[in-house]
Scaffold this motif. Structure first.
Motif, PDB file in Angstrom:
ATOM      1  N   ARG A 134      42.528  48.205  42.637  1.00 55.39           N
ATOM      2  CA  ARG A 134      42.543  46.755  42.839  1.00 55.39           C
ATOM      3  C   ARG A 134      43.562  46.152  41.886  1.00 55.39           C
ATOM      4  NH1 ARG A 134      37.866  44.987  45.590  1.00 55.39           N
ATOM      5  NH2 ARG A 134      36.088  46.429  45.434  1.00 55.39           N
TER       6      ARG A 134
ATOM      7  N   VAL B 278      44.774  43.627  39.088  1.00 55.35           N
ATOM      8  CA  VAL B 278      44.190  42.888  37.964  1.00 55.35           C
ATOM      9  C   VAL B 278      44.598  41.422  38.074  1.00 55.35           C
ATOM     10  CG1 VAL B 278      44.103  42.649  35.453  1.00 55.35           C
ATOM     11  CG2 VAL B 278      44.212  44.929  36.492  1.00 55.35           C
ATOM     12  N   GLN B 279      43.607  40.534  38.119  1.00 53.57           N
ATOM     13  CA  GLN B 279      43.869  39.110  38.276  1.00 53.57           C
ATOM     14  C   GLN B 279      44.038  38.390  36.938  1.00 53.57           C
ATOM     15  OE1 GLN B 279      40.327  37.934  40.335  1.00 53.57           O
ATOM     16  NE2 GLN B 279      41.067  38.572  42.362  1.00 53.57           N
TER      17      GLN B 279
ATOM     18  N   HIS C 157      37.381  38.888  36.979  1.00 53.29           N
ATOM     19  CA  HIS C 157      37.754  39.179  38.356  1.00 53.29           C
ATOM     20  C   HIS C 157      36.912  38.330  39.293  1.00 53.29           C
ATOM     21  CE1 HIS C 157      39.986  41.642  41.214  1.00 53.29           C
ATOM     22  NE2 HIS C 157      38.899  41.663  41.966  1.00 53.29           N
TER      23      HIS C 157
ATOM     24  N   LEU D  74      39.230  48.672  39.355  1.00 51.02           N
ATOM     25  CA  LEU D  74      40.307  47.994  38.633  1.00 51.02           C
ATOM     26  C   LEU D  74      40.951  48.937  37.622  1.00 51.02           C
ATOM     27  CD1 LEU D  74      38.640  44.518  38.098  1.00 51.02           C
ATOM     28  CD2 LEU D  74      40.873  44.864  39.172  1.00 51.02           C
TER      29      LEU D  74
ATOM     30  N   THR E 117      33.431  47.467  40.846  1.00 54.80           N
ATOM     31  CA  THR E 117      34.627  46.626  40.738  1.00 54.80           C
ATOM     32  C   THR E 117      35.416  46.987  39.491  1.00 54.80           C
ATOM     33  OG1 THR E 117      33.534  44.792  41.889  1.00 54.80           O
ATOM     34  CG2 THR E 117      35.475  44.254  40.577  1.00 54.80           C
TER      35      THR E 117
END
Length: 238
Positions: free
Chosen positions: A60, A62-63, A14, A55, A51
């Motif tokens: 957030r 997820v990248q 991330h 997630l 963080t």
């Protein structure tokens, strides 16, 4: 990775920022969390534990990498899928986030009403019961402005637990509580793991509650650097 586990994380990375300001917050996280367990994430400020928590909790996007939560892959999940998953979760944050215009009971009722209309009498009964368990039976009609910081936090805990969530994500839930109240909250989470198979993932700096954890994950600079599990005696083991 065990498919029956409520949380499976694989190859998670991330980043925050863009261009030259881009900074890696998490690197190569692999983690499976067992059903019914109380897992604590520890580490210095900026280590990535919050963080990671957000997630896993669908707060957030997820990248890069994979998070499977309750069987649902979060990487690439649509917002509607995320909303449905959040309804199966409970969240406890250091900031209590209570509505100042609502009583303690009304704030807790919101934890049930997000699931849609239900039996009003049963919802109110569950609310009063949860506040009673947390020592707030005489504060059900109080507005947040008339509650102490610790009482507000216990209302927030009641709101998170009243719907019997499958997974609870907690970020510094005992920070505003004295030792006894903090231990009681964590003992309740531990008991829910035993009786209801509720899974709890908690970020904390509170050394007072470490002995209650089934597992302690240590993080530094966005990576997992330690993983200890409690022995049958309750003592941490590598």
């Amino acid at each position: 990775m065990v498919e029956d586990n409520p949380i499976n994380v694989a190859g998670l990375n991330h980043f925050f920022g863009v261009g030259e300001a881009r900074k890696q917050a998490l690197g190569d996280i692999d983690l499976s969390i067992e059903r019914g367990s109380l897992t604590i994430l520890m580490g210095p400020s900026g280590s990535g534990k919050t963080t990671l928590l957000t997630l896993m909790g669908c707060l957030r996007e997820v990248q890069d990498g994979s998070i499977k939560l309750l069987g649902q892959e979060l990487h690439g999940a649509h917002e509607a899928q995320m909303v449905m998953l959040r309804r199966r979760l409970g969240f406890i944050f250091q900031a209590h986030n209570l509505h100042e215009s609502l009583t303690a009971a009304q704030n807790v009722l919101m934890g049930l009403q997000v699931h849609g209309p239900g039996n009003a009498a049963k919802q109110l009964s569950a609310t009063i019961h949860m506040l009673d368990i947390l020592g707030l039976a005489d504060r059900v009609d109080y507005l947040p402005g008339n509650l102490s910081g610790g009482q507000k936090q216990r209302v927030a805990v009641a709101r998170a637990l009243v719907s019997n969530p499958e997974v609870i994500f907690a970020d510094e839930p005992t920070a505003a509580l004295d030792r006894e109240a903090g231990l009681n909250v964590v003992k309740m989470l531990k008991a829910m793991g035993r009786t209801r198979r509720t899974t709890t993932v908690m970020v904390t700096h509170d050394n007072r509650i470490l002995e209650l954890a089934d597992r302690i994950i240590s993080m530094e600079e966005g990576r997992i650097v330690g993983d200890t599990r409690s022995s049958p005696t309750g003592k941490p083991t590598p």
